[in-house]
Motif scaffolding. Structure first.
Motif, PDB file in Angstrom:
ATOM      1  N   VAL A  25     -39.533 -24.725 -22.174  1.00 17.05           N
ATOM      2  CA  VAL A  25     -40.136 -25.897 -21.544  1.00 17.05           C
ATOM      3  C   VAL A  25     -39.299 -26.365 -20.360  1.00 17.05           C
ATOM      4  O   VAL A  25     -39.823 -26.694 -19.283  1.00 17.05           O
ATOM      5  CB  VAL A  25     -40.317 -27.032 -22.572  1.00 17.05           C
ATOM      6  N   ALA A  26     -37.967 -26.393 -20.540  1.00 14.82           N
ATOM      7  CA  ALA A  26     -37.089 -26.814 -19.451  1.00 14.82           C
ATOM      8  C   ALA A  26     -37.221 -25.871 -18.250  1.00 14.82           C
ATOM      9  O   ALA A  26     -37.287 -26.318 -17.090  1.00 14.82           O
ATOM     10  CB  ALA A  26     -35.646 -26.864 -19.936  1.00 14.82           C
ATOM     11  N   MET A  27     -37.284 -24.577 -18.514  1.00 12.77           N
ATOM     12  CA  MET A  27     -37.412 -23.613 -17.425  1.00 12.77           C
ATOM     13  C   MET A  27     -38.765 -23.719 -16.735  1.00 12.77           C
ATOM     14  O   MET A  27     -38.863 -23.577 -15.513  1.00 12.77           O
ATOM     15  CB  MET A  27     -37.198 -22.195 -17.964  1.00 12.77           C
ATOM     16  N   ILE A  28     -39.812 -23.966 -17.511  1.00 11.00           N
ATOM     17  CA  ILE A  28     -41.137 -24.128 -16.904  1.00 11.00           C
ATOM     18  C   ILE A  28     -41.159 -25.355 -15.993  1.00 11.00           C
ATOM     19  O   ILE A  28     -41.733 -25.326 -14.896  1.00 11.00           O
ATOM     20  CB  ILE A  28     -42.219 -24.232 -17.993  1.00 11.00           C
ATOM     21  N   SER A  53     -27.869 -18.157 -16.049  1.00 13.72           N
ATOM     22  CA  SER A  53     -28.547 -18.444 -17.314  1.00 13.72           C
ATOM     23  C   SER A  53     -29.742 -17.525 -17.519  1.00 13.72           C
ATOM     24  O   SER A  53     -29.958 -16.997 -18.615  1.00 13.72           O
ATOM     25  CB  SER A  53     -28.989 -19.912 -17.355  1.00 13.72           C
ATOM     26  N   CYS A  54     -30.545 -17.332 -16.467  1.00 15.31           N
ATOM     27  CA  CYS A  54     -31.714 -16.460 -16.581  1.00 15.31           C
ATOM     28  C   CYS A  54     -31.301 -15.015 -16.843  1.00 15.31           C
ATOM     29  O   CYS A  54     -31.924 -14.311 -17.658  1.00 15.31           O
ATOM     30  CB  CYS A  54     -32.548 -16.538 -15.307  1.00 15.31           C
ATOM     31  N   LEU A  55     -30.259 -14.555 -16.160  1.00 17.46           N
ATOM     32  CA  LEU A  55     -29.797 -13.185 -16.375  1.00 17.46           C
ATOM     33  C   LEU A  55     -29.285 -12.994 -17.803  1.00 17.46           C
ATOM     34  O   LEU A  55     -29.504 -11.945 -18.425  1.00 17.46           O
ATOM     35  CB  LEU A  55     -28.701 -12.846 -15.370  1.00 17.46           C
ATOM     36  N   PHE A  56     -28.611 -13.995 -18.348  1.00 19.95           N
ATOM     37  CA  PHE A  56     -28.116 -13.905 -19.716  1.00 19.95           C
ATOM     38  C   PHE A  56     -29.264 -13.889 -20.715  1.00 19.95           C
ATOM     39  O   PHE A  56     -29.284 -13.079 -21.655  1.00 19.95           O
ATOM     40  CB  PHE A  56     -27.188 -15.071 -20.016  1.00 19.95           C
ATOM     41  N   LEU A  57     -30.244 -14.778 -20.513  1.00 23.72           N
ATOM     42  CA  LEU A  57     -31.358 -14.866 -21.449  1.00 23.72           C
ATOM     43  C   LEU A  57     -32.322 -13.689 -21.313  1.00 23.72           C
ATOM     44  O   LEU A  57     -32.894 -13.229 -22.298  1.00 23.72           O
ATOM     45  CB  LEU A  57     -32.111 -16.182 -21.239  1.00 23.72           C
ATOM     46  N   GLY A  58     -32.527 -13.223 -20.079  1.00 19.41           N
ATOM     47  CA  GLY A  58     -33.474 -12.138 -19.865  1.00 19.41           C
ATOM     48  C   GLY A  58     -32.926 -10.777 -20.217  1.00 19.41           C
ATOM     49  O   GLY A  58     -33.649  -9.933 -20.757  1.00 19.41           O
ATOM     50  N   LEU A 106     -36.468 -15.245 -10.927  1.00 17.46           N
ATOM     51  CA  LEU A 106     -35.934 -15.059 -12.272  1.00 17.46           C
ATOM     52  C   LEU A 106     -36.630 -15.972 -13.276  1.00 17.46           C
ATOM     53  O   LEU A 106     -36.958 -15.544 -14.394  1.00 17.46           O
ATOM     54  CB  LEU A 106     -34.430 -15.342 -12.276  1.00 17.46           C
ATOM     55  N   LEU A 107     -36.871 -17.220 -12.899  1.00 15.74           N
ATOM     56  CA  LEU A 107     -37.569 -18.141 -13.800  1.00 15.74           C
ATOM     57  C   LEU A 107     -38.984 -17.658 -14.087  1.00 15.74           C
ATOM     58  O   LEU A 107     -39.453 -17.704 -15.232  1.00 15.74           O
ATOM     59  CB  LEU A 107     -37.593 -19.545 -13.198  1.00 15.74           C
ATOM     60  N   ALA A 108     -39.676 -17.190 -13.038  1.00 14.62           N
ATOM     61  CA  ALA A 108     -41.038 -16.681 -13.234  1.00 14.62           C
ATOM     62  C   ALA A 108     -41.035 -15.480 -14.167  1.00 14.62           C
ATOM     63  O   ALA A 108     -41.873 -15.372 -15.073  1.00 14.62           O
ATOM     64  CB  ALA A 108     -41.654 -16.312 -11.885  1.00 14.62           C
ATOM     65  N   ALA A 109     -40.093 -14.567 -13.962  1.00 19.34           N
ATOM     66  CA  ALA A 109     -40.027 -13.373 -14.805  1.00 19.34           C
ATOM     67  C   ALA A 109     -39.675 -13.723 -16.241  1.00 19.34           C
ATOM     68  O   ALA A 109     -40.198 -13.120 -17.187  1.00 19.34           O
ATOM     69  CB  ALA A 109     -39.003 -12.395 -14.236  1.00 19.34           C
TER      70      ALA A 109
END
Length: 461
Positions: A25-28, A53-58, A106-109
């Motif tokens: 939700v926060a990323m959206i 953060s996105c690279l770690f989570l993705g 990155l957020l979109a992906a």
């Protein structure tokens, strides 16, 4: 029955664990903000934090073929920005824009890739709602960009709330110009409505389909009626052309017949619309004339100087490719101008180039000049993986169902190119990723519905 598409469609709950919903939700919300307003200066520290953060989570998911070419384009352009000779700002300011584009991609992906329709609609409807709010505020005489949490550039161009060109009021809302507002809002509207109609036609995920249609149509329709920009009309036309193109190449004769009849009706409708005497149609006819006869730069073409500038920018982009086939980066176009000269430049081009502002008015022309053949190759590879391969896969069995689902990929592909042809001051690479993941979600919902129907028929048998 249509098999699932070959593009990976992976859930993310195993990666994010118990915090999946809150983090998503926060990323959206971040992504809605980045894609629905004009971000002129993103904090580099925040940009690095979001990217890491996105690279770690993705993880490895971000290296899938339908994602990494977009990230590679941004990284290659940043590399040229640092090392190609030319005037440039300090490193902190120089990294702000590529970090912003990287964060958006990155957020979109991460938050949309492999996610169901509900996640897609949350983002798309959020962008539409913010755009509609900005449009209404703009029309009532408020400078909506003044509400943003950062200062807009101190320039007369950005102080204009309503711009007049060719007698047409042009509203920009939270965006830097009206063309971006039209392309974003009408692009989302046309693709979402097309997706919901496909779902309804194939009786897949009807609850989300009707909810998406009933929410999108009034917001998108209101923005269209309040703005009526040529970029918005182009996005609607691109979606229709892309969808009909897939039906036309399908092996199913009913699909080909429908595509031919629909295309003829669309051409007749456009010709009839342009023949109506009004300030809007007169302006659009003038834009078409300026595109076909850019050499006629007399007084009659003064109100269409923007179109002529864009054509000149395209000529400069191909000139750049001739001299520097590997690209010049965002700050190296001065080297091309010094070789080719300024002959034929419009006053608008001279105004910006003299201030070391080398944007070429649309993302595609910028990609050609800044990233050269490397950028074009990466974009072509991404278009093949993201859209062409799923279309070929869906058309393989020759069914009308496969052609109808493949149409959403065709519409998304042409809309992606149209968006890159029309917008510059926007993270366009993230937007085309959004269109890709929306098409995946529609195709996956239809495939699951087909599997459910087959299982039900087998049970009854």
């Amino acid at each position: 029955m249509v098999s699932t598409i070959s593009t990976p469609y992976l859930p993310q709950t195993d990666r994010l664990g118990l915090l999946h919903r809150g983090i998503a939700v926060a990323m959206i919300l971040f992504l809605i903000f980045y894609l629905s307003v004009s971000v002129t200066l993103a904090d580099p520290k925040l940009g690095i934090l979001i990217a890491v953060s996105c690279l770690f989570l993705g993880g490895k998911r971000l290296l899938e073929p339908h994602i990494w070419p977009i990230l590679a384009i941004i990284c290659y352009n940043t590399f040229l920005a640092i090392f190609f000779p030319g005037p440039r700002p300090d490193i902190g300011l120089m990294m702000a824009h590529p970090l912003y584009e990287l964060d958006c991609a990155l957020l979109a992906a991460l938050v949309l890739g492999g996610q169901p329709l509900g996640r897609q609609y949350l983002l798309l409807l959020g962008i539409l709602a913010v755009s509609l709010f900005g449009t209404i505020g703009d029309l009532t005489g408020h400078d909506m960009t003044a509400l943003l949490p950062f200062q807009m550039p101190e320039d007369d161009y950005f102080d204009k709330v309503t711009m007049l060109q060719g007698g047409i009021a042009r509203v920009r809302g939270f965006f830097p110009e009206s063309g971006v507002l039209g392309a974003v809002s009408l692009g989302i509207t046309s693709m979402t409505i097309l997706g919901t109609l496909i779902l309804i036609r194939l009786r897949a995920n009807l609850r989300f389909a009707w909810a998406g249609l009933l929410a999108t149509a009034p917001m998108g329709g209101a923005i269209f009626l309040l703005t009526v920009t040529k970029t918005g009309l182009m996005m609607v036309g691109a979606a229709v052309v892309g969808y009909l193109a897939v039906l036309f190449v399908a092996r199913n004769p009913r699909c080909r017949f429908f595509a031919c009849v629909s295309f003829v009706l669309a051409v007749v409708a456009c010709a009839a619309f342009l023949s109506i005497p009004s300030s809007l149609t007169g302006y659009l006819r003038g834009e078409i004339a300026a595109m076909m006869h850019p050499d006629q730069m007399g007084a009659a073409m003064a109100s269409h100087s923007g179109m002529i500038t864009r054509l000149k920018c395209w000529m400069l982009a191909f000139t750049s490719l001739k001299y520097y086939p590997l690209g010049v980066g965002p700050y190296g176009l001065g080297s091309v101008i010094s070789k080719a000269g300024e002959g034929g430049f419009t006053s608008e081009m001279r105004f910006f180039f003299s201030r070391d502002v080398f944007g070429l008015k649309n993302t595609f022309a910028n990609l050609i000049s800044q990233c050269g053949m490397v950028g074009l190759g990466l974009l072509g590879y991404w278009l093949w993986i993201a859209f062409i391969k799923p279309i070929r896969h869906l058309l393989a069995d020759g069914s009308s169902r496969g052609a109808i689902i493949g149409g959403i990929y065709g519409a998304s592909a042409v809309a992606s190119l149209a968006f890159m042809f029309s917008c510059e001051l926007y993270p366009s690479l993230a937007f085309i990723l959004v269109l890709k993941f929306h098409a995946d979600a529609v195709a996956q919902a239809c495939a699951r519905a087909a599997e459910a129907e087959a299982d039900e028929a087998e049970t009854l048998a």
